[in-house]
Design an enzyme around this catalytic site. Structure first.
Site, PDB file in Angstrom:
ATOM      1  N   LYS B  76       0.859  -1.187   0.000  1.00  0.00           N
ATOM      2  CA  LYS B  76       0.000   0.000   0.000  1.00  0.00           C
ATOM      3  C   LYS B  76       0.900   1.243   0.000  1.00  0.00           C
ATOM      4  O   LYS B  76       1.949   1.250   0.661  1.00  0.00           O
ATOM      5  CB  LYS B  76      -0.895  -0.026   1.250  1.00  0.00           C
ATOM      6  CG  LYS B  76      -1.914   1.115   1.329  1.00  0.00           C
ATOM      7  CD  LYS B  76      -2.831   0.950   2.554  1.00  0.00           C
ATOM      8  CE  LYS B  76      -3.878   2.067   2.612  1.00  0.00           C
ATOM      9  NZ  LYS B  76      -4.789   1.915   3.780  1.00  0.00           N
ATOM     10  N   SER B 151      -9.839   2.228   3.044  1.00  0.00           N
ATOM     11  CA  SER B 151      -8.917   2.970   2.206  1.00  0.00           C
ATOM     12  C   SER B 151      -7.956   2.085   1.420  1.00  0.00           C
ATOM     13  O   SER B 151      -7.335   2.560   0.471  1.00  0.00           O
ATOM     14  CB  SER B 151      -8.116   3.942   3.071  1.00  0.00           C
ATOM     15  OG  SER B 151      -7.244   3.245   3.943  1.00  0.00           O
ATOM     16  N   SER B 175     -10.229  -0.139   7.158  1.00  0.00           N
ATOM     17  CA  SER B 175      -9.595   0.020   5.839  1.00  0.00           C
ATOM     18  C   SER B 175      -8.939  -1.228   5.270  1.00  0.00           C
ATOM     19  O   SER B 175      -8.518  -1.227   4.117  1.00  0.00           O
ATOM     20  CB  SER B 175      -8.542   1.132   5.895  1.00  0.00           C
ATOM     21  OG  SER B 175      -9.161   2.393   5.916  1.00  0.00           O
TER      22      SER B 175
END
Lengths: 95, 484
Positions: B76, B151, B175
């Protein structure tokens, strides 16, 4: 709780955020809606409840007071927007 | 090759079925060919990946391979990667080439893994749909008109689209678990402090935790083995023994007690979702578990408390983005205040600005007790609910989300509507507990997730529960319908 437009401008100033005039109304509405959501908390009885700072009530770990970092000024300043002679440059702050 | 799990790739590499360079090349080609329709990667590090793969193959030839040698993953874009663009999904960091590696990035490098690049995300991890990224929205591979969740939407979409077998991710209010649920994947958010956050760009420091999105519980266990443990560089990282998370995957679930919180089966849950969760629980009963109804009475306060605590912490954490030392700087600032205000005003997107402003307001003089202190008291009430529940049950189960993935744009005008999407996930972050989401069915051809909530540091039990479920169901093996 509803915020007025002057409060939005004050909060933006405290937050050091430039907000365009044509966006003030949208922020006013959105932030007021968020505060309406969190205002549910006011009705909760929290008498005598200790505020929770850490899920496991851990305290800050201490380490030996020895130098562990070496100076990497050039390395870190290589990604800075504006530097000169090892200093970060910003607009003049002292007249 | 691209349909292989991490565990399968590890075994294939050991058996010499193919090399790390082979699979790295294939996955890079898939990203190049297909990712335009998903937008899951912000940066692809093809050259470094092939160099890491070649080095891994050389180590294997020299007889120095471990389970992770040559296995591809992606990170990420919240994790700093030395010499590689690290944007956190923001214009503010659109020129930020990190000068160091996050601890977990370093751990994967040391283990011999190959990183294919950096994955899209909501800006500064603030969002539940991956629509707030400066690099554009991410599409859900199951239905490209729908969101992948957020997210960690890029992490989920890339794994679901079979562009990478597993990805790092982070979870502040759901998330990891929500995008895993929306994309038919396995997501693990460890206990607060289980995994180092050094080099993970901070959003809300008392809630943030690094974790993983994979296809199987076995793969999640393998990744957590690399990530978990004390890090002297992160003062919130806990000193707690790290087991081999793969060692207990096959333990029997006979005698396990599962708690079902009545608040998670309320009117917020669609009847179709409730049915999928009940069916999943029935599988657990067949595996020898018993079920107990429990109550988490303060569940409804989790979202209000979160939207004080997280914005308050983000307003402090994001004050470092000032246009002076790194990141975006506005053109021709006329004075120092103009430099700060325009760099931040132009560099941050709307959702980030909203949260900074709410946090600034909540922490401002005269409001601290009414908002921040009050939220921290309510937070303890929420934690106490779980502490009481875990006196009677081993693991808590329920839905991960109220519905399957929603269409792009459906919540874009109303931030509060978006916040309510996290109703079942946010309480865990406030309490600091570990949680997982595993695929447990489809509604209208869209995957949905079962959430598993464990006691502190009980990740091994969660992974065991998830793995056993995946031995008797095949939802985790389904692929998006039109996947190339």
């Amino acid at each position: 709780m509803a915020l007025d437009q002057n409060q939005i401008r004050d909060i933006a100033e405290l937050s050091r955020l430039q907000i365009d005039d044509d966006q003030i109304t949208a922020y006013q509405q959105n932030l007021s809606n968020i505060l309406a959501l969190v205002d549910q908390l006011a009705a909760v009885d929290t008498q005598g409840i200790e505020p929770m700072a850490h899920p496991l009530d851990a305290t800050q770990r201490l380490r030996a007071d020895v130098v562990t970092e070496h100076n990497q000024r050039e390395h870190f300043q290589a990604i800075a927007p504006h530097t000169e002679q090892g200093h970060y440059l910003v607009p003049k702050v002292v007249e | 090759m691209h349909n292989k799990t991490i565990a399968e790739i590890s075994r294939d590499l050991a058996a010499g079925v193919y090399t790390s360079v082979d699979i790295t090349r294939e996955l890079l080609a898939r990203i190049e060919q297909h990712d335009a329709q998903y937008n899951s990667f912000i940066t692809v590090t093809a050259e470094q990946a092939l160099a890491q793969a070649a080095a891994a193959d050389a180590r294997r030839a020299a007889g120095q391979a471990s389970a992770w040698t040559g296995v591809p993953i992606a990170h990420k874009d919240i994790f700093c990667t030395n010499g590689v663009l690290t944007t956190c999904g923001s214009k503010m960091l659109s020129n930020f080439v990190a000068p160091y590696d996050a601890t977990i990035v370093d751990h994967f490098n040391q283990a011999g893994a190959v990183s294919l690049g950096k994955l899209n995300m909501d800006e500064f991890a603030m969002g539940s749909s991956n629509e707030s990224s400066y690099y554009g929205p991410v599409a859900n591979p199951w239905d490209r008109s729908r969101v992948p969740g957020g997210s960690s939407g890029g992490s989920a979409a890339a794994v679901a689209a079979r562009l990478v077998p597993g990805a790092t991710a982070s979870d502040t209010g759901g998330s990891i678990r929500q995008p895993a649920a929306f994309c038919g994947l396995t997501g693990l958010k460890p206990t607060y402090g289980r995994v180092s956050r050094w080099g993970m760009i901070a959003y809300a420091s008392s809630l943030d935790q690094a974790g993983v999105i994979t296809r199987t519980a076995e793969d999640a266990a393998m990744m957590l083995n690399v990530m978990a443990g004390l890090d002297a560089k992160d003062s919130t990282c806990m000193d707690h023994p790290v087991p081999d998370y793969t060692a207990t995957l096959n333990d029997s679930l006979a005698g396990l007690t599962i708690g079902l919180p009545k608040e998670y089966f309320s009117r917020d849950l669609s009847p179709a979702m409730a049915e999928k969760v009940r069916t999943a629980i029935a599988h657990y009963e067949q595996l020898g578990a018993t079920v107990k109804d429990i109550s988490l009475p303060n569940t409804h306060l989790a979202i209000p408390a979160y939207y004080i605590i997280a914005p308050a912490e983000c307003s402090a954490n994001l004050s470092r983005m000032d246009g002076v030392r790194f990141g975006y700087r506005c053109d021709d600032p006329k004075d120092i205040n103009d430099l700060f205000k325009r760099s931040r005003g132009e560099g941050f997107g709307n959702e980030v600005k909203r949260r900074i402003m709410i946090g600034t307001y909540a922490l401002s003089a005269g409001f601290y007790d009414a908002y921040y202190n009050k939220a921290q008291q309510v937070r303890r009430l929420i934690k106490n609910d779980f502490v009481e529940a875990f006196k009677e049950v081993d693991v808590i189960m329920g839905p991960t989300t109220p519905t399957p993935a929603f269409p792009q744009g459906s919540n874009s005008d109303d931030p509060v509507a978006m916040y309510l999407e996290d109703i079942f996930t946010i309480a865990l972050n406030l309490a600091g507990l570990p949680g997982m989401s595993i695929p447990c069915g489809h509604i209208n051809q869209l995957p949905v997730g079962l959430q598993l909530i464990g006691n502190y540091f009980d990740e091994a039990r969660l992974l065991n529960c998830a793995h056993q479920f995946q031995q008797v169901t095949d939802w985790h093996q389904h692929t998006p319908h039109d996947l190339a």
